[in-house]
Design a protein around this motif. Structure first.
Motif, mmCIF file in Angstrom:
data_model
loop_
_atom_site.group_PDB
_atom_site.id
_atom_site.type_symbol
_atom_site.label_atom_id
_atom_site.label_comp_id
_atom_site.label_asym_id
_atom_site.label_seq_id
_atom_site.Cartn_x
_atom_site.Cartn_y
_atom_site.Cartn_z
ATOM 1 N N LEU A 110 33.185 37.398 42.160
ATOM 2 C CA LEU A 110 32.934 36.802 40.934
ATOM 3 C C LEU A 110 31.582 36.424 40.578
ATOM 4 N N PHE A 111 30.909 35.828 41.523
ATOM 5 C CA PHE A 111 29.535 35.456 41.462
ATOM 6 C C PHE A 111 28.618 36.386 40.962
ATOM 7 N N TYR A 112 29.088 37.748 41.449
ATOM 8 C CA TYR A 112 28.057 38.856 41.205
ATOM 9 C C TYR A 112 28.666 39.712 40.007
ATOM 10 N N PHE A 113 29.485 39.299 39.240
ATOM 11 C CA PHE A 113 30.282 40.016 38.088
ATOM 12 C C PHE A 113 29.063 40.303 37.097
ATOM 13 N N GLY A 114 28.287 39.421 36.879
ATOM 14 C CA GLY A 114 27.136 39.555 35.983
ATOM 15 C C GLY A 114 26.349 41.097 36.261
ATOM 16 N N HIS A 115 26.589 41.567 37.383
ATOM 17 C CA HIS A 115 25.654 42.899 37.526
ATOM 18 C C HIS A 115 26.627 43.899 37.251
ATOM 19 N N ILE A 116 27.851 43.766 36.948
ATOM 20 C CA ILE A 116 28.636 44.923 36.600
ATOM 21 C C ILE A 116 28.157 45.687 35.230
ATOM 22 N N GLU A 117 28.004 46.666 35.243
ATOM 23 C CA GLU A 117 27.583 47.468 33.859
ATOM 24 C C GLU A 117 28.768 47.693 33.278
ATOM 25 N N GLY A 118 28.718 47.284 31.904
ATOM 26 C CA GLY A 118 30.002 47.347 31.028
ATOM 27 C C GLY A 118 30.615 46.052 30.965
ATOM 28 N N ASP A 119 31.697 46.296 30.369
ATOM 29 C CA ASP A 119 32.917 45.205 30.177
ATOM 30 C C ASP A 119 33.473 44.876 31.531
ATOM 31 N N VAL A 120 33.351 43.496 31.602
ATOM 32 C CA VAL A 120 33.889 42.842 32.920
ATOM 33 C C VAL A 120 35.451 42.609 32.614
ATOM 34 N N ALA A 121 35.890 42.299 31.283
ATOM 35 C CA ALA A 121 37.110 41.824 31.268
ATOM 36 C C ALA A 121 38.170 42.647 32.035
ATOM 37 N N PRO A 122 38.253 44.131 32.162
ATOM 38 C CA PRO A 122 39.191 44.658 33.118
ATOM 39 C C PRO A 122 39.141 44.045 34.433
ATOM 40 N N HIS A 123 37.970 43.882 34.888
ATOM 41 C CA HIS A 123 37.937 43.440 36.200
ATOM 42 C C HIS A 123 38.502 42.214 36.495
ATOM 43 N N ILE A 124 38.190 41.029 35.488
ATOM 44 C CA ILE A 124 38.892 39.873 35.359
ATOM 45 C C ILE A 124 40.464 39.840 35.250
ATOM 46 N N GLN A 125 41.010 40.823 34.402
ATOM 47 C CA GLN A 125 42.389 41.269 34.104
ATOM 48 C C GLN A 125 43.050 41.593 35.567
ATOM 49 N N LEU A 126 42.385 42.310 36.352
ATOM 50 C CA LEU A 126 43.200 42.740 37.602
ATOM 51 C C LEU A 126 43.468 41.692 38.474
ATOM 52 N N TYR A 127 42.595 40.569 38.555
ATOM 53 C CA TYR A 127 42.951 39.277 39.174
ATOM 54 C C TYR A 127 44.185 38.564 38.780
ATOM 55 N N ILE A 128 44.367 38.543 37.277
ATOM 56 C CA ILE A 128 45.529 38.074 36.518
ATOM 57 C C ILE A 128 46.483 38.829 37.140
ATOM 58 N N ASP A 129 46.515 40.152 36.890
ATOM 59 C CA ASP A 129 47.703 41.101 37.316
ATOM 60 C C ASP A 129 48.067 40.734 38.876
ATOM 61 N N GLU A 130 46.959 40.681 39.618
ATOM 62 C CA GLU A 130 47.499 40.669 41.152
ATOM 63 C C GLU A 130 48.229 39.086 41.342
ATOM 64 N N ALA A 131 47.605 38.121 40.557
ATOM 65 C CA ALA A 131 48.246 36.825 40.621
ATOM 66 C C ALA A 131 49.889 36.971 40.143
ATOM 67 N N ASN A 132 50.066 37.726 39.101
ATOM 68 C CA ASN A 132 51.252 37.895 38.637
ATOM 69 C C ASN A 132 52.110 38.366 39.584
ATOM 70 N N ASN A 133 51.743 39.447 40.240
ATOM 71 C CA ASN A 133 52.536 40.090 41.256
ATOM 72 C C ASN A 133 53.008 39.212 42.526
ATOM 73 N N TRP A 134 51.958 38.249 42.825
ATOM 74 C CA TRP A 134 52.262 37.312 43.986
ATOM 75 C C TRP A 134 52.936 36.312 43.600
ATOM 76 N N ILE A 135 52.916 35.786 42.389
ATOM 77 C CA ILE A 135 53.890 34.846 41.949
ATOM 78 C C ILE A 135 55.132 35.076 41.753
ATOM 79 N N ALA A 136 55.739 36.498 41.304
ATOM 80 C CA ALA A 136 56.943 37.129 41.156
ATOM 81 C C ALA A 136 57.360 37.303 42.575
ATOM 82 N N ALA A 137 56.661 37.593 43.614
ATOM 83 C CA ALA A 137 57.071 37.898 44.859
ATOM 84 C C ALA A 137 57.355 36.418 45.474
ATOM 85 N N LEU A 138 56.623 35.362 45.650
ATOM 86 C CA LEU A 138 57.009 34.210 46.055
ATOM 87 C C LEU A 138 57.910 33.387 45.557
ATOM 88 N N GLU A 139 58.031 33.572 44.047
ATOM 89 C CA GLU A 139 59.150 32.706 43.415
ATOM 90 C C GLU A 139 60.610 33.738 43.921
#
Length: 157
Positions: free
Chosen positions: A75-104
């Protein structure tokens, strides 16, 4: 791409065998071989010295609270990603949702009263660790959702 990730501690299969060999050399474990069909399995058991060493280690206070989170480094280096970073951030949210579902799901199936009495103390702390992990992931998900909202508000897309 498949990756090996555990909930609390990451390791590779290539590091497990050398670690077990080291424990054996230090007389912390013993190993015996057991035939299992055509394969030979190695069964490791703690020695008395290994049990004491483990007790000493687990009883030590943790000197400093440290978190190793590769996502923060990236994340510290996300400013170096060319183009839109939103999809990269969304991947973290999606991964969190998967872990939350599994742990719950896992935590819903846990019932300390069904654990044999001699293992209830161990299970109590194992369940507590799972709840901690769930809470941390829920916090992280909310944090990333806010980050995504703030990123979009900046108009960097």
């Amino acid at each position: 791409m498949e990756r090996s990730t555990t909930m609390f501690y990451n390791t590779s299969f290539g590091s497990i065998h050398p670690a077990l060999q080291k424990l054996e050399r230090e007389n912390l474990v013993t190993v015996r071989q057991e035939a299992n069909g055509k394969r030979v399995r190695k069964i490791y058991s703690r020695t008395a010295k290994g049990a004491k060493t483990f007790q000493d280690w687990i009883s030590e206070p943790v000197a400093v609270f440290k978190t190793k989170d590769e996502s923060m480094l990236r994340l510290f280096y996300f400013g170096h990603i060319e183009g839109d970073v939103a999809p990269h951030i969304q991947l973290y949210i999606d991964e969190a949702n998967n872990w939350i579902a599994a742990l719950e799901t896992l935590l819903r199936t846990q019932d300390l009263s069904k654990v044999p009495t001699e293992f209830q103390k161990m299970a109590f702390f194992q369940f507590a660790t799972m709840r901690y992990g769930l809470d941390v992931i829920k916090f992280s998900k909310g944090w990333y959702e806010q980050l995504l909202e703030d990123y979009k508000a900046q108009g960097f897309e």
